[in-house]
Design a protein around this motif. Structure first.
Motif, short mmCIF file in Angstrom:
data_model
loop_
_atom_site.label_atom_id
_atom_site.label_comp_id
_atom_site.label_asym_id
_atom_site.label_seq_id
_atom_site.Cartn_x
_atom_site.Cartn_y
_atom_site.Cartn_z
N ALA A 23 0.84 -1.19 0.00
CA ALA A 23 0.00 0.00 0.00
C ALA A 23 0.87 1.24 0.00
CB ALA A 23 -0.92 0.00 1.22
N ALA A 24 0.62 2.15 -0.94
CA ALA A 24 1.44 3.35 -1.12
C ALA A 24 0.68 4.60 -0.69
CB ALA A 24 1.86 3.48 -2.58
N SER A 25 1.45 5.59 -0.24
CA SER A 25 0.89 6.89 0.09
C SER A 25 1.97 7.95 -0.07
CB SER A 25 0.31 6.92 1.51
OG SER A 25 1.33 6.70 2.47
N GLY A 26 1.56 9.22 -0.22
CA GLY A 26 2.50 10.33 -0.21
C GLY A 26 3.08 10.72 -1.56
N PHE A 27 2.70 10.05 -2.64
CA PHE A 27 3.15 10.41 -3.97
C PHE A 27 2.12 9.95 -4.99
CE2 PHE A 27 4.33 6.04 -4.29
CZ PHE A 27 5.06 5.73 -3.15
N ARG A 28 2.34 10.34 -6.23
CA ARG A 28 1.40 10.01 -7.29
C ARG A 28 1.67 8.61 -7.80
NH1 ARG A 28 -0.18 15.47 -10.68
NH2 ARG A 28 -0.65 16.72 -8.82
N PHE A 29 0.99 7.67 -7.19
CA PHE A 29 1.19 6.26 -7.45
C PHE A 29 1.04 5.91 -8.93
CE2 PHE A 29 -0.55 1.89 -7.59
CZ PHE A 29 0.48 1.21 -6.97
N SER A 30 0.10 6.54 -9.59
CA SER A 30 -0.18 6.20 -10.99
C SER A 30 0.94 6.60 -11.94
CB SER A 30 -1.49 6.85 -11.43
OG SER A 30 -1.40 8.26 -11.39
N ALA A 49 9.57 -9.16 -10.00
CA ALA A 49 8.43 -8.73 -10.82
C ALA A 49 8.42 -7.22 -10.95
CB ALA A 49 7.11 -9.20 -10.21
N THR A 50 8.01 -6.73 -12.11
CA THR A 50 7.88 -5.31 -12.38
C THR A 50 6.60 -5.05 -13.16
OG1 THR A 50 10.27 -4.91 -12.39
CG2 THR A 50 8.90 -3.31 -13.55
N ILE A 51 5.95 -3.94 -12.87
CA ILE A 51 4.75 -3.55 -13.62
C ILE A 51 4.81 -2.06 -13.91
CG2 ILE A 51 3.37 -3.20 -11.52
CD1 ILE A 51 0.97 -4.37 -13.14
N THR A 52 4.44 -1.67 -15.13
CA THR A 52 4.48 -0.27 -15.52
C THR A 52 3.35 0.51 -14.86
OG1 THR A 52 3.25 -0.85 -17.52
CG2 THR A 52 5.64 -0.68 -17.70
N ASN A 53 3.42 1.84 -15.00
CA ASN A 53 2.51 2.70 -14.26
C ASN A 53 1.04 2.45 -14.57
OD1 ASN A 53 3.20 3.98 -16.88
ND2 ASN A 53 1.82 5.60 -16.17
N ASP A 54 0.75 2.09 -15.81
CA ASP A 54 -0.63 1.85 -16.21
C ASP A 54 -1.02 0.37 -16.17
OD1 ASP A 54 -0.29 2.08 -19.86
OD2 ASP A 54 0.80 0.93 -18.36
N GLY A 55 -0.10 -0.47 -15.73
CA GLY A 55 -0.35 -1.90 -15.68
C GLY A 55 -0.26 -2.60 -17.02
N GLY A 66 5.48 -17.75 -14.69
CA GLY A 66 4.46 -18.78 -14.70
C GLY A 66 3.91 -19.12 -13.33
N ARG A 67 4.58 -18.68 -12.27
CA ARG A 67 4.13 -18.93 -10.91
C ARG A 67 3.70 -17.66 -10.19
NH1 ARG A 67 7.52 -20.70 -7.23
NH2 ARG A 67 9.40 -19.81 -8.21
N PHE A 68 4.37 -16.56 -10.46
CA PHE A 68 4.08 -15.28 -9.80
C PHE A 68 3.39 -14.34 -10.78
CE2 PHE A 68 7.77 -15.18 -6.47
CZ PHE A 68 7.42 -16.43 -6.04
N THR A 69 2.47 -13.52 -10.26
CA THR A 69 1.79 -12.52 -11.05
C THR A 69 1.74 -11.21 -10.29
OG1 THR A 69 0.38 -14.21 -12.09
CG2 THR A 69 -0.32 -11.91 -12.28
N ILE A 70 2.24 -10.14 -10.90
CA ILE A 70 2.15 -8.81 -10.31
C ILE A 70 0.96 -8.08 -10.92
CG2 ILE A 70 3.74 -7.76 -11.99
CD1 ILE A 70 4.79 -5.99 -9.70
N SER A 71 0.27 -7.31 -10.10
CA SER A 71 -0.85 -6.51 -10.57
C SER A 71 -0.93 -5.24 -9.74
CB SER A 71 -2.17 -7.30 -10.50
OG SER A 71 -2.46 -7.67 -9.16
N ARG A 72 -1.72 -4.28 -10.20
CA ARG A 72 -1.88 -3.05 -9.44
C ARG A 72 -3.29 -2.52 -9.59
NH1 ARG A 72 2.60 0.78 -11.54
NH2 ARG A 72 1.61 2.33 -10.16
N ASP A 73 -3.71 -1.80 -8.56
CA ASP A 73 -4.99 -1.11 -8.56
C ASP A 73 -4.69 0.34 -8.23
OD1 ASP A 73 -7.50 -0.03 -8.14
OD2 ASP A 73 -8.28 -1.81 -7.12
N ASN A 74 -4.62 1.17 -9.26
CA ASN A 74 -4.22 2.56 -9.05
C ASN A 74 -5.26 3.35 -8.25
OD1 ASN A 74 -1.85 2.10 -10.38
ND2 ASN A 74 -2.36 3.28 -12.21
N VAL A 79 -0.20 -2.31 -4.99
CA VAL A 79 0.34 -3.30 -5.90
C VAL A 79 0.35 -4.65 -5.18
CG1 VAL A 79 2.75 -2.84 -5.23
CG2 VAL A 79 2.24 -3.85 -7.47
N TYR A 80 0.14 -5.72 -5.95
CA TYR A 80 0.02 -7.06 -5.40
C TYR A 80 1.03 -7.99 -6.06
CZ TYR A 80 -4.57 -5.13 -4.23
OH TYR A 80 -5.59 -4.34 -3.76
#
Length: 117
Positions: A23-30, A49-55, A66-74, A79-80
């Motif tokens: 969980a992020a706070s204090g900056f523009r996460f998106s 794992a890495t994910i770009t700003n827009d997912g 194949g085992r791990f998946t990164i995702s985000r909910d802006n 990020v998960y």
């Protein structure tokens, strides 16, 4: 002020699953590229794992592909990392990382993942 807070680590058996949250706070996460790193005893920090700003793009090393998946909910500034088919060699402290233009802005405190029977 806490800016990146990881949660979801713990002890699981081989073959099990965990979902880590950051969980992020204090900056523009998106605006930010988000990543997960891990560090096991006696080893260097490793990008998992890495994910770009827009997912729109993700990246994984062969060790977790194949085992791990990164995702985000802006909308939730979160990020998960979904980890399936866990192996003992996945045991490590997992860290959340926020970056802009390849420059790290903040590291999380880390959460322990232990895979053992």
């Amino acid at each position: 002020q806490v800016q990146l807070v990881e949660s979801g680590g713990g002890l699981v058996q081989p073959g099990g699953s965990l979902r880590l949250s950051c969980a992020a706070s204090g900056f523009r996460f998106s605006y930010l590229t988000m990543s997960w790193y891990r560090q096991a005893p006696g080893k260097e920090r490793e990008l998992v794992a890495t994910i770009t700003n827009d997912g729109g793009s993700t990246n994984y090393p062969d060790s977790v592909k194949g085992r791990f998946t990164i995702s985000r909910d802006n909308a939730k500034n979160t990020v998960y990392l979904q980890m399936n088919s866990l192996k003992p060699e996945d045991t490590a402290v997992y860290y959340c990382n926020a970056a802009y233009n390849r420059i790290t802005l903040r590291w999380g405190q880390g959460t322990q993942v232990t895979v053992s029977s």
